[in-house]
Write an enzyme that holds these catalytic residues in place. Sequence first.
Site: not given
Length: 155
Positions: A58, A60, A88, A91
Site C-alpha cells: 500500500h 502508506e 486501512c 496501514c
Amino acid sequence: MTEAPKPAPTFMDLAFAEAEAAGLRGEVPIGAVIVDGAGTLIAAAGNRTLELRDPTAHAELLAIREACARFGSERLTGCDIYVTLEPCPMCATAISFARLRRVYFAAPDEKGGGVEHGPRIFAQSTCHHRPDVYGGIGERRAADMLRDFFALRRN
C-alpha cells in the site's frame, strides 16, 4: 499580459500525483507522502500491490519503508503522512508503530478504513501511539478519482 503565478503544490497535491501515477499503472489510485517537521519531503509512493505482487504494498507502507530507510530508523517521530484515502487497519497500525506525528487524509473509507471507520485503530486501548488525524482534505478529488477508476474497471 502576465499570468498570475501558480501556487506551489501542497503535500496533499503530491500525494494525489502519486495516486494518479498508481492509477496509470493499473493500481488502485492511492498515494502517500511523508514530510519531516521542517516541511521537507522525505518519501512518496503510490500503491504497487499488483506490480510487486504484494498485498502489503500500500502507498502508506511503501512511503513508511522509504522514510525509515532514509532515516536509518524504525521511528518517524516528528514526521507527518499525507494520504489520499483513509488508511486501512494495516496501514493505521504501521503509522502508529512508526510513531508518525500526524495523519492527513483526503477521502474517508467507510468499508476498509481503520482510522475513523472499522476498527478505529488509534482509539484502541492497545494502541501505543495515537497521531493527530485530519481528514477531508481534498475529499471530493479523491472520491472522484477512485470512483472513476473503478467505473473503468467494471466496463
